[in-house]
Design an enzyme around this catalytic site. Sequence first.
Site, PDB file in Angstrom:
ATOM      1  N   GLY A  29      11.084 -19.368 -13.546  1.00  0.00           N
ATOM      2  CA  GLY A  29      12.398 -18.794 -13.228  1.00  0.00           C
ATOM      3  C   GLY A  29      13.444 -19.007 -14.300  1.00  0.00           C
ATOM      4  N   CYS A 237       3.772   6.480   6.316  1.00  0.00           N
ATOM      5  CA  CYS A 237       3.543   7.443   5.243  1.00  0.00           C
ATOM      6  C   CYS A 237       3.032   8.741   5.835  1.00  0.00           C
ATOM      7  CB  CYS A 237       2.535   6.880   4.234  1.00  0.00           C
ATOM      8  SG  CYS A 237       2.052   8.079   2.971  1.00  0.00           S
ATOM      9  N   CYS A 240      -0.788   9.267   4.379  1.00  0.00           N
ATOM     10  CA  CYS A 240      -1.917   8.401   4.704  1.00  0.00           C
ATOM     11  C   CYS A 240      -1.697   7.574   5.954  1.00  0.00           C
ATOM     12  CB  CYS A 240      -2.255   7.473   3.526  1.00  0.00           C
ATOM     13  SG  CYS A 240      -1.072   6.116   3.341  1.00  0.00           S
ATOM     14  N   CYS A 262       4.119   6.996   0.575  1.00  0.00           N
ATOM     15  CA  CYS A 262       3.968   5.702  -0.086  1.00  0.00           C
ATOM     16  C   CYS A 262       4.497   5.795  -1.504  1.00  0.00           C
ATOM     17  CB  CYS A 262       2.492   5.308  -0.215  1.00  0.00           C
ATOM     18  SG  CYS A 262       1.720   4.832   1.314  1.00  0.00           S
ATOM     19  N   CYS A 268      -1.780   4.856  -1.778  1.00  0.00           N
ATOM     20  CA  CYS A 268      -1.875   6.016  -0.891  1.00  0.00           C
ATOM     21  C   CYS A 268      -3.203   6.739  -1.102  1.00  0.00           C
ATOM     22  CB  CYS A 268      -0.692   6.954  -1.158  1.00  0.00           C
ATOM     23  SG  CYS A 268      -0.337   8.078   0.190  1.00  0.00           S
TER      24      CYS A 268
END
Lengths: 286, 256, 227
Positions: A29, A237, A240, A262, A268
């Site tokens: 970080g 979605c 899908c 998606c 997807c």
Amino acid sequence: MSEYNFAYLDEQTKRMIRRAILKGLAVPGYQVPFASREMPMPYGWGTGGVQVSAATLTPDDTFKVIDQGADDTTNAVSIRKFFENTAGVATTEETDKATVIQTRHRIPEAKLTEDQILVYQVPIPEPLRFLEPRETETRKMHSLEEYGLMHVKLYEDISQHGAISTSYAYPVKVSERYVMDPSPIPKFDNPKLEMDAIQLFGAGREQRIYAVPPHTKVVSLDFEDYPFEATKADHCCDLCGATDSYLDEVITDDAGNRMFVCSDTDYCRSRREAGHVGPMTKENAA
Amino acid sequence: MTPLLQVKDIQKHYGARIGCTDVSFDLYPGEVMGIVGESGSGKSTLLNCLAGHLEPDAGQVVFDTRADGPVDTVTMSEPERRMLSRTDWAFVHQHARDGLRMSVSAGGNIGERLMAVGDRHYGDIRDKAIDWLGRVEISEARVDDRPTAFSGGMQQRLQIARNLVTGPRLVFMDEPTGGLDVSVQARLLDLLRGLVREMGLSAIIVTHDLAVVRLLADRLMVMKDGHVVEAGLTDQVLDDPQHAYTQLLVSSVLQV
Amino acid sequence: MIELNDVSKSFTLHNQGSAVIPVMEGASLKVSAGECVALTGASGAGKSTLMRVIYGNYLAAAGKVLVGGLDVAKAEPREILALRRETLGYVSQFLRVVPRVPTLEVVAEPLLALGHDRQIALGKAAGLLKRLNIPERLWALSPTTFSGGEQQRVNIARGFAHEYPAMLLDEPTASLDAQNRETVLSLIEEAKTRGAAIVGIFHDIEARQRVCDREIDVSGFTPGKAA
């Protein structure tokens, strides 16, 4: 002379970048300054991510690039071609076949493994920048772990909007020490930041590299009474049928019709190949 | 009883010019020390040296910390000093803008110190902020307003609330009523007096206004050209000034 | 309780060519618990000055100023502050108050400063104000707008709120009518009974004779006229 050095950058530059990456991994970080090079693309187009990928790739790697989840947008295509030309590495659109994945603003839906590296493109690496414009002051705040101001921002959100309204680039605390900007990924992706793969973040214009090693604790900042929620649109979605992936809203005509798909195109595709269908697929089929 | 603050031989020069020199005193819990002098007397330099904003060229500023007893803050590490200035110390600036975040709401300004020491409950932080707004006589309805929408007196009161919310033991004030209207000053001084007494605060107040020290300070130091020319009980120094300069100062005050 | 030993005081006016004005020399006196001693002498002889020296408001040039065992002339500021809070009360001729503070709070202030319970302190203050005939409708107002007599009575109420073992009273009955003068004298007598040592300045001969056990003429301390 039309031959490039492997992955465009000279060896000394790659060593410098690798040192920065190692330092970043050693201090999760923490923003490591590095001597960002001029790349054959303007600032703001992923120069940081490209430099990190260039220093990380080996000839045996398989490389994938996504831009907001999609492999086929202009930027993703350009960067993929860039590395095909300068590194000659194999490329793919399939997440589970890639060893190095460069991404702009999304984390792939598929769970990543210990054998993979995820490289993020970062515009503004400093999470405190919008509250404290002075670099001298933010550096001190990080080194002294003075992060009260970060919570002030969240406080302001709640007092003005009733909830923490930050929806992307949601700040996180890494390994219980540094507060980090995870790049403009949607907050939906924040829980995925705890993963088995190595995560590297490159900001070319700002000249910073930071990193999150595998299995590192990454906590999204919040209040006890306003806990973090990885929310997304209340939809599945349309192609899908996935209910667990981040969706793009696509306007289909100028009569107000829209569909949700998606954002991760590979996810997807793999679901559709496995036989899953969504509301729109049925309509199309009908 | 251990003094809360022991100042020993503080010196600060600006090149060949004396900022302040030879300043020593002890401050006990609950005492308010006024430092008066005219422009250029060195009082602001001294205050900044004591509060850790300026590094003195020589001398010690020993503060009785909660954890480790008396520690010289001049030689303290910066993280420790910054932590001290967020918890046990407070600094009220002359211009509220220097002591506030103007783009953050009043509630956020007061809450910042709480969040900086680890408070993580939004509701509690907001309640404390509202409580403090009440104590400095700012309406609760203004909690989400930015200080840019406040009058000068309100901004100053907000600055005080922001500083006192973590219950500091020592407050430094630099001309806290400077630039405010007379009636606003009276209100602010009364508020400060009440808070100092209620919270058992010690304070060091720099001002050029003798009426302010008469009202707020138990003890007084008079500065001229970087030196402390006289010190003692406020009422004694003002009613029975010994030094020529103090006599001049006191006699120069306009009677209303 | 209060003892002065060979105290002298002078003023040096630096801005008037450093003129030195001696006002007191060889001042010695003793006041025991339960005694009330009056300071007498012509106007300007140094009565108020002596009182202020005892209080620490004026710096003694030489000598000892003992109050409850503490030498005020040499004590640390915080010792004098503690003394004034707990032991030594002073009712001056003029009421000096912070603007905006209600009368009830002004009178309760000495008790609040000692950490007494707020309601009890305000209760005592209310009692004193009643005795001194300050109407209840004025208690929530700041005394800065009151008449001279009313201010003086508020001043006295504040002075007697806490039971000081030693008290300095500068003209406590000035500008008071007969009824209120009577009340103040009763307050002084009550203080004596509980053992307070009091030094007072009374221009009113009757009042002086009523409450004071002894008189000390401060002109005896005027420099050049040593007794």
